[in-house]
Design a protein around this motif. Structure first.
Motif, PDB file in Angstrom:
ATOM      1  N   PRO A 105       0.825  -1.201   0.173  1.00 25.58           N
ATOM      2  CA  PRO A 105      -0.085  -0.003   0.145  1.00 25.58           C
ATOM      3  C   PRO A 105       0.951   1.132  -0.034  1.00 25.58           C
ATOM      4  O   PRO A 105       1.671   1.410   0.863  1.00 25.58           O
ATOM      5  CB  PRO A 105      -0.727  -0.125   1.268  1.00 25.58           C
ATOM      6  CG  PRO A 105      -0.874  -1.510   1.806  1.00 25.58           C
ATOM      7  CD  PRO A 105       0.565  -2.142   1.042  1.00 25.58           C
ATOM      8  N   GLY A 106       0.590   1.983  -0.733  1.00 28.08           N
ATOM      9  CA  GLY A 106       1.149   3.403  -0.924  1.00 28.08           C
ATOM     10  C   GLY A 106       2.515   3.288  -1.675  1.00 28.08           C
ATOM     11  O   GLY A 106       3.179   4.493  -1.709  1.00 28.08           O
ATOM     12  N   GLY A 107       2.929   2.205  -1.984  1.00 24.47           N
ATOM     13  CA  GLY A 107       4.212   1.961  -2.800  1.00 24.47           C
ATOM     14  C   GLY A 107       4.139   1.945  -4.257  1.00 24.47           C
ATOM     15  O   GLY A 107       3.038   2.318  -4.869  1.00 24.47           O
ATOM     16  N   GLY A 108       5.271   1.569  -4.912  1.00 26.89           N
ATOM     17  CA  GLY A 108       5.091   1.804  -6.477  1.00 26.89           C
ATOM     18  C   GLY A 108       5.379   3.352  -7.015  1.00 26.89           C
ATOM     19  O   GLY A 108       5.258   3.397  -8.119  1.00 26.89           O
ATOM     20  N   GLY A 109       5.790   4.252  -6.260  1.00 29.88           N
ATOM     21  CA  GLY A 109       6.232   5.499  -6.864  1.00 29.88           C
ATOM     22  C   GLY A 109       6.977   5.365  -7.936  1.00 29.88           C
ATOM     23  O   GLY A 109       7.088   6.105  -8.940  1.00 29.88           O
ATOM     24  N   GLU A 110       8.248   4.287  -7.907  1.00 29.32           N
ATOM     25  CA  GLU A 110       9.078   4.446  -8.864  1.00 29.32           C
ATOM     26  C   GLU A 110       8.719   3.784 -10.115  1.00 29.32           C
ATOM     27  O   GLU A 110       9.383   3.617 -11.244  1.00 29.32           O
ATOM     28  CB  GLU A 110      10.281   3.411  -8.429  1.00 29.32           C
ATOM     29  CG  GLU A 110      10.080   1.974  -8.448  1.00 29.32           C
ATOM     30  CD  GLU A 110       9.079   1.790  -7.033  1.00 29.32           C
ATOM     31  OE1 GLU A 110       8.802   0.425  -6.978  1.00 29.32           O
ATOM     32  OE2 GLU A 110       8.646   2.559  -6.302  1.00 29.32           O
ATOM     33  N   LEU A 111       7.452   3.436 -10.233  1.00 24.59           N
ATOM     34  CA  LEU A 111       6.717   2.606 -11.193  1.00 24.59           C
ATOM     35  C   LEU A 111       5.912   3.551 -12.207  1.00 24.59           C
ATOM     36  O   LEU A 111       5.289   3.234 -13.147  1.00 24.59           O
ATOM     37  CB  LEU A 111       6.013   1.343 -11.071  1.00 24.59           C
ATOM     38  CG  LEU A 111       6.985   0.343 -10.090  1.00 24.59           C
ATOM     39  CD1 LEU A 111       6.132  -0.856  -9.986  1.00 24.59           C
ATOM     40  CD2 LEU A 111       8.094  -0.036 -10.997  1.00 24.59           C
ATOM     41  N   PHE A 112       5.820   4.680 -11.816  1.00 19.80           N
ATOM     42  CA  PHE A 112       4.799   5.728 -12.424  1.00 19.80           C
ATOM     43  C   PHE A 112       5.268   7.187 -12.003  1.00 19.80           C
ATOM     44  O   PHE A 112       5.951   7.448 -11.026  1.00 19.80           O
ATOM     45  CB  PHE A 112       3.260   5.341 -12.193  1.00 19.80           C
ATOM     46  CG  PHE A 112       2.814   5.825 -10.869  1.00 19.80           C
ATOM     47  CD1 PHE A 112       2.478   6.903 -10.663  1.00 19.80           C
ATOM     48  CD2 PHE A 112       2.915   4.947  -9.887  1.00 19.80           C
ATOM     49  CE1 PHE A 112       1.969   7.606  -9.373  1.00 19.80           C
ATOM     50  CE2 PHE A 112       2.599   5.387  -8.598  1.00 19.80           C
ATOM     51  CZ  PHE A 112       2.110   6.623  -8.240  1.00 19.80           C
ATOM     52  N   ARG A 113       4.793   7.985 -12.660  1.00 20.47           N
ATOM     53  CA  ARG A 113       4.894   9.418 -12.451  1.00 20.47           C
ATOM     54  C   ARG A 113       3.794  10.220 -12.677  1.00 20.47           C
ATOM     55  O   ARG A 113       2.933  10.104 -13.491  1.00 20.47           O
ATOM     56  CB  ARG A 113       6.200  10.119 -13.252  1.00 20.47           C
ATOM     57  CG  ARG A 113       5.955  10.218 -14.535  1.00 20.47           C
ATOM     58  CD  ARG A 113       7.328  10.888 -15.051  1.00 20.47           C
ATOM     59  NE  ARG A 113       6.900  11.319 -16.730  1.00 20.47           N
ATOM     60  CZ  ARG A 113       6.408  12.515 -17.152  1.00 20.47           C
ATOM     61  NH1 ARG A 113       6.241  13.434 -15.998  1.00 20.47           N
ATOM     62  NH2 ARG A 113       6.240  12.798 -18.351  1.00 20.47           N
ATOM     63  N   TRP A 114       3.441  11.278 -11.874  1.00 20.21           N
ATOM     64  CA  TRP A 114       2.293  12.338 -12.092  1.00 20.21           C
ATOM     65  C   TRP A 114       2.663  13.103 -13.311  1.00 20.21           C
ATOM     66  O   TRP A 114       3.765  13.904 -13.101  1.00 20.21           O
ATOM     67  CB  TRP A 114       2.145  13.103 -10.958  1.00 20.21           C
ATOM     68  CG  TRP A 114       1.545  12.384  -9.768  1.00 20.21           C
ATOM     69  CD1 TRP A 114       2.354  12.020  -8.536  1.00 20.21           C
ATOM     70  CD2 TRP A 114       0.387  11.759  -9.608  1.00 20.21           C
ATOM     71  NE1 TRP A 114       1.672  11.236  -7.612  1.00 20.21           N
ATOM     72  CE2 TRP A 114       0.165  11.035  -8.129  1.00 20.21           C
ATOM     73  CE3 TRP A 114      -0.702  11.383 -10.301  1.00 20.21           C
ATOM     74  CZ2 TRP A 114      -0.753  10.319  -7.433  1.00 20.21           C
ATOM     75  CZ3 TRP A 114      -1.840  11.069  -9.766  1.00 20.21           C
ATOM     76  CH2 TRP A 114      -1.821  10.506  -8.593  1.00 20.21           C
TER      77      TRP A 114
END
Length: 366
Positions: free
Chosen positions: A218-227
């Motif tokens: 939960p809340g992870g995976g920021g390195e797999l997408f970008r705003w």
């Protein structure tokens, strides 16, 4: 005798004068009116002009179950109250409501469903947050009654009681989150959060959301997408966001928030999940979520030296269809074949013309 009579007349006159003087100096049992008005005139006038009254700033409100409204009873004092008078008021509320008080010296008793406020200053305005029970039935009418504490000398009792009415109305709010079913690495896609209020009263537009990439927690995976872009009233946390900025969705109104994101390299095979939890009222939560499966970047064959194609070069998807090099190669072969066919046709025509001429040559005798 005449002399004695004169002395008797004179003595009677003196006695009569002393009696009048004594009568003027003796206190009268009921003092005349004018003298009484001159004694304590300001105190009597102040007592006659004193008045304490109440009024609600919102006498009637429509509130969905689980939501709340701020009610402010205004306590007004006119004139000078009697010395030592205790100023204040009480508010009683029925079952189905909960009350919190602030901005004043107020005490709330949930057991007796009573709020008591002391308001020594003129114009005191304590705020009361009145919450409707989430289980309250729509259409129910709940009254709050505020009453001035009795004070001797109140010249106008007609404004000593004030009432605020809370009508329970149904909550008809909806939240929908939409997005494409799939997206490729390197592709920008859009997620839309849509708030809709079909009720009769305005509701808050604030909502919270979160982003989850499968296998990242939960809340992870920021390195797999970008705003790529977010609405201006939303936060920029890569894993969660909060939107709304304290606005409202009016009755029959909608609000839409669009988020643009890009799946990065390495996200293929993961599931991107974006949820939105809308709190249209203080105790009501509505939630919806959308899932987007991330696919590998598109791969096309590219020609290399020697004519052998290579199919290991990924290509970022675009809005238009990629070029098809095999179509260009087919067109070039057609031109060459056309030229070759024309040449063969010319040779054939020449040979055909020479054929009859050779047959008309004189034969050599044997």
């Amino acid at each position: 005798m005449q002399f004695l009579g004169a002395w008797m007349v004179l003595g009677a006159a003196l006695l009569t004068g002393q009696g009048v003087a004594s009568a003027e100096q003796a206190p009268a049992p009921f003092p005349p009116g004018p003298r009484a008005l001159r004694v304590g005139t300001s105190e009597v006038r102040a007592a006659a002009d004193f008045d304490a009254g109440l009024a609600f700033d919102i006498p009637a409100a429509q509130v969905p179950p689980g939501s709340w409204v701020l009610l402010t009873p205004s306590y007004a004092v006119k004139g000078t109250p009697p010395a030592g008078a205790d100023l204040g008021f009480s508010v009683t509320y029925p079952k189905g409501l909960a009350v919190e008080a602030s901005n004043g010296q107020c005490t709330v008793s949930a057991a007796t469903r009573t709020v008591h406020c002391t308001s020594p200053a003129e114009g005191a305005r304590p705020q009361m947050r009145v919450t409707v029970d989430p289980a309250a039935a729509a259409g129910q009418v709940l009254d709050l009654t505020a009453t001035v504490d009795p004070v001797p000398g109140d010249s106008d009792p007609s404004d000593d009681v004030a009432t605020a009415t809370v009508t329970v109305v149904p909550l008809e709010a909806h939240v929908d989150v939409t997005a494409p079913a799939t997206a490729r690495e390197g592709q920008v896609f859009t997620v839309v959060v849509h708030l809709r209020n079909d009720g009769d009263v305005a509701v808050g537009d604030e909502f919270r959301g979160s982003v989850i990439m499968s296998d990242s927690g939960p809340g992870g995976g920021g390195e797999l997408f970008r705003w790529v872009s977010l609405p201006p009233t939303c936060g920029t946390d890569p894993a969660s966001y909060q939107c709304g900025a304290g606005g409202t969705v009016p009755p029959g109104g909608t609000k839409t928030y669009s988020f643009r994101l890009e799946a990065l390299s390495g996200a293929a095979g993961r599931v991107f999940t974006m949820s939105a939890r809308w709190d249209p009222t203080a105790t009501t939560q509505l939630q919806d979520a959308v899932r987007v499966r991330i696919l590998p970047a598109a791969v096309v064959a590219r020609p290399v030296a020697g004519g052998a194609p290579r199919a290991d070069t990924p290509v970022v998807p675009a809005d238009t269809a990629p070029a098809r090099p095999e179509l260009a190669a087919t067109g070039s072969n057609g031109v060459l074949l056309g030229l070759l066919g024309s040449g063969l046709l010319g040779v054939g025509l020449v040979l055909r013309r020479l054929g009859p001429n050779r047959s008309r040559l004189p034969r050599t005798p044997a």
